[in-house]
Design an enzyme around this catalytic site. Structure first.
Site, short mmCIF file in Angstrom:
data_model
loop_
_atom_site.label_atom_id
_atom_site.label_comp_id
_atom_site.label_asym_id
_atom_site.label_seq_id
_atom_site.Cartn_x
_atom_site.Cartn_y
_atom_site.Cartn_z
N SER A 179 1.65 -2.73 6.05
CA SER A 179 1.11 -3.91 4.31
C SER A 179 1.73 -4.81 4.63
O SER A 179 0.54 -6.37 4.24
CB SER A 179 0.85 -3.17 3.73
OG SER A 179 2.24 -2.72 3.04
N LYS A 186 7.89 -0.85 -4.86
CA LYS A 186 7.81 0.36 -5.33
C LYS A 186 8.84 0.65 -6.69
O LYS A 186 9.37 1.73 -7.79
CB LYS A 186 6.92 1.47 -4.82
CG LYS A 186 5.79 1.01 -4.67
CD LYS A 186 5.09 1.23 -5.46
CE LYS A 186 3.51 1.16 -4.53
NZ LYS A 186 2.55 0.36 -5.38
#
Length: 500
Positions: free
Chosen positions: A285, A43
């Site tokens: 994840s 991100k």
């Protein structure tokens, strides 16, 4: 080593690492380690891209507050970018995401607004929109912002293709949160070689993409309610309770060749195996994406090259089920190792810890006390309602500081090992006064001129109510509503005394 103007210039160019132990023989599974970005996740790329796109478009004014709804990694990346560029940041996060993320965000200067877990991702998004509209803040809109996908087209995808120059990439595997990675990388890979398969993984108990059911949306295209196939799941950062617009675009552009359902328990298991087998520290994840990549690898021909995205590091999941099997104390094997040699044993009585001032010789008890030090101690105890004689490095002193902070108590801290007390060995001389007149140990606490004692004496006084009486007698304001066992503020290696 390269030199950079700002931390933002270090984003990207993350490595591909072959999983030589987890992957089946003959098939090459490469993990793209986004934890190598400066704030530890994929991100970081999007955070810089969204802010700089807004600056170019003039939709973000200098000094304007930035607000975004995020499970954590986007917020952490934004906190880095906003800190470097000088924008205040407010992050809206559901209360069920990891504590580490909240602390990292606040450490980076952001404000964190929590929303009820029951309201899910759509609730925190609605709160961010509400705050933006009410206060005129810039809303990043990560789930639909074109800059999110564009940065992956410009960087992530190009990095992968460059790493396979002269070789063939057969498959790309990713999860999906906002959909930016999937859409951006998928577009470029599909254009570069239509034969590259693009595989998306999602939680098996929240198959919102695999269901084929459209996302309910309002007139503006925003999610109007949770997707009917959403359920809470273990894979933080993946699959909010709606299909983001960027993810939907990837489906509409037919960039998804296969969807692999992943069990949360498998995601945690493989994340742990990445650490213990491959030496790669990653979050749930990442574990889930590797599960999907290994699923593809097991049915692939020898020589197949597969790339999977590992979005972040594992350190921001210590308060989650990923680390639930990790103890803070020694297990049986570790105790056995400790007992295998005679010295430095935790199972033998030791003297109570006494903080000393490293590098400075103590003043012998038989030497006369320094008059200046005596006068200083007497004056500060007389003039200040609450006094803490402390050492900057001492964990017991920090436990007292944490208690005072939690209760909102204003106090004078005399840090004997600080630079201010090094001149003429004043700190050592004050320590000698305290040792001769009051007690051997540090810290020492005084309230209203009365000697309370050290750390545990203060904690016992709070438990008995004596500390509160002393504070009120000295007219010291404090928060009377806080219910707190002060012994929980001690470092974990201390075995505190139980209440009588």
């Amino acid at each position: 080593m390269a030199r950079y103007d700002t931390i933002l210039d270090t984003i990207g160019n993350t490595p591909l690492v072959r999983l030589g132990k987890l992957a089946p023989p003959g098939v090459n599974v490469f993990a793209k380690l986004e934890s190598f970005n400066p704030l530890g996740s994929v991100k970081d790329r999007m955070a810089r891209a969204v802010i700089e796109a807004a600056e170019r478009a003039g939709t973000l004014a200098p000094g304007q507050t930035v607000v975004e709804a995020t499970s954590g990694n986007t917020g952490i990346g934004l906190a880095m970018v906003c800190a470097q560029k000088g924008y205040p940041l407010v992050v809206v996060m559901a209360e069920n995401f990891s504590i580490e993320r909240r602390k990292l965000l606040r450490f980076l200067g952001a404000k964190v607004v929590l929303t009820p877990a029951a309201e899910k991702g759509s609730g925190m998004l609605a709160k961010a929109v509400e705050l933006s509209q009410a206060h005129g803040w810039f809303l990043c809109r990560q789930f639909e912002n074109p800059a999110n996908a564009e940065v992956h087209m410009r960087t992530t995808a190009r990095e992968i293709l460059a790493d396979f120059e002269g070789d063939t990439l057969h498959c790309f595997v990713t999860g999906t949160g906002t959909g930016g990675t999937l859409l951006g990388v998928g577009r470029v890979l599909r254009q570069a070689d239509p034969r590259i398969r693009i595989v998306v993984a999602e939680p098996d108990n929240a198959p919102i993409l695999a269901s084929g059911i459209p996302q309910p949306r309002d007139a503006n295209g925003a999610p109007s309610r949770s997707h009917p196939h959403f359920q809470p799941h273990l894979i933080q950062g993946w699959t909010p309770d709606f299909i983001p617009r960027l993810t939907q675009s990837a489906r509409d552009e037919q960039l998804v060749d296969e969807i692999v359902p992943i069990a949360g328990a498998d995601a945690l298991r493989v994340a742990r195996e990445l650490a213990t087998v491959e030496g790669i520290l990653a979050g749930p994840s990442s574990g889930a994406t590797v599960v999907a990549a290994l699923h593809v690898a097991r049915r692939s021909a020898p020589g197949t090259n597969i790339v999977c995205m590992l979005p972040d590091t594992g350190e921001r999941y210590m308060s989650t089920p990923l680390f639930e099997h990790i103890s803070e104390t020694m297990n049986d094997d570790e105790v056995a190792i400790s007992r295998s040699t005679p010295g430095y044993r935790f199972d033998r009585p030791t003297p109570p810890p006494v903080c000393a001032i490293p590098g400075l010789a103590p003043v012998p008890d038989e030497e006369p006390l320094d008059a200046r030090a005596e006068a200083f101690v007497a004056q500060v105890i007389r003039d200040k309602p609450v006094v803490l004689f402390a050492l900057e490095w001492c964990e017991f002193c920090w436990a007292v500081r944490k208690l005072f902070a939690r209760l909102g108590i204003d106090y004078e801290s005399v840090d004997l090992d600080s630079v201010a007390y090094q001149q003429g060995d004043l700190g050592v001389k004050i320590r000698a006064v305290l040792r001769k007149q009051f007690a051997q140990t540090i810290p020492q606490i005084f309230i209203g001129g009365a000697h309370i004692g050290g750390c545990t004496e203060l904690f016992d006084a709070m438990r008995s109510g004596q500390m509160q009486q002393q504070l009120e007698g000295a007219r010291v304001d404090y928060d009377r509503k806080i219910a707190l066992d002060p012994y929980t503020l001690l470092p974990n290696w201390v075995h505190p005394r139980e209440p009588a």
